[in-house]
Design a protein around this motif. Structure first.
Motif: not given
Length: 214
Positions: A47-74
């Motif tokens: 399990f990994l948690n990459r939630g960040i306090s205060g984030n809006r959709i634009v903030d999550i989208y801005a970190r999509i590579k580092w905090d989502f795609i690069n992690l290659k979750p199932d």
């Protein structure tokens, strides 16, 4: 090999996780989900948690590579929307409904293209009347704005889930039903952030939806 479950979102997912410890899941529903699955299926998941306090959709989208795609979750769940409304009410820095839905859809498409086979689950935001959301002398319409704006974001999440055929956890009816059993303060600290009991509600809904991902 164990499969990776990623929790993505804002403060309701973050819940004081230690940024210096990548394995830290915080003190909210991600930790509770990991606890239950870790006992019931000890050899199946990490399990990994990459939630960040205060984030809006634009903030999550801005970190999509580092905090989502690069992690290659199932598997991954995404919980976002309340800050897109709240930041507009508080600081005029929110995300309008149409843009919210458009960017959310872009994010889903990019994740699915980069991570073929990933199984996604969406969670729509909720709001209750509490000290952070109730009407004030300066903002007599504050509660009405919260209800209206968060409901609009929840509707946008529903549209995205339907478009991409993804499981959806709709939290507003879950928390509304819970408030028939106990006051809003039992379920949410301030009208936005869940109490331990509120996180338990989310955990149970998460696990129920997860059955449809496997």
């Amino acid at each position: 090999m164990k499969k990776l479950i990623l929790f993505q979102g804002d403060s309701i997912t973050d819940v004081a996780r230690d940024r210096e410890n990548p394995a830290c899941l915080g003190m909210g529903y991600p930790s509770r989900v990991a606890g239950t699955l870790g006992v019931d299926r000890p050899n199946d998941f990490t399990f990994l948690n990459r939630g960040i306090s205060g984030n809006r959709i634009v903030d999550i989208y801005a970190r999509i590579k580092w905090d989502f795609i690069n992690l290659k979750p199932d598997y991954a769940s995404i919980y976002v929307g309340v800050n897109d409304a709240w930041h507009e009410i508080e600081w005029q820095n929110g995300v309008e409904d149409e843009k919210f839905e458009k960017i959310y859809g872009m994010m889903i498409e990019e994740v699915q293209a980069a991570c073929p086979g990933i199984r996604l689950m969406l969670i729509s935001p909720f709001v209750l009347e509490g000290w952070a959301t109730k009407a004030t002398e300066e903002q007599p319409d504050r509660w009405e704005r919260f209800k209206t704006d968060v409901a609009a974001k929840a509707e946008a999440v529903r549209h995205v889930a339907e478009k991409y055929h993804l499981p959806l956890i709709e939290l507003q009816p879950i928390f509304d039903a819970a408030c028939e059993q106990a006051p809003a303060a039992h379920w949410s600290v301030d009208g936005v952030h869940p109490t331990p009991a509120g996180h338990e509600l989310i955990k149970r809904a998460w696990l129920e939806a997860f059955e449809y991902l496997e």
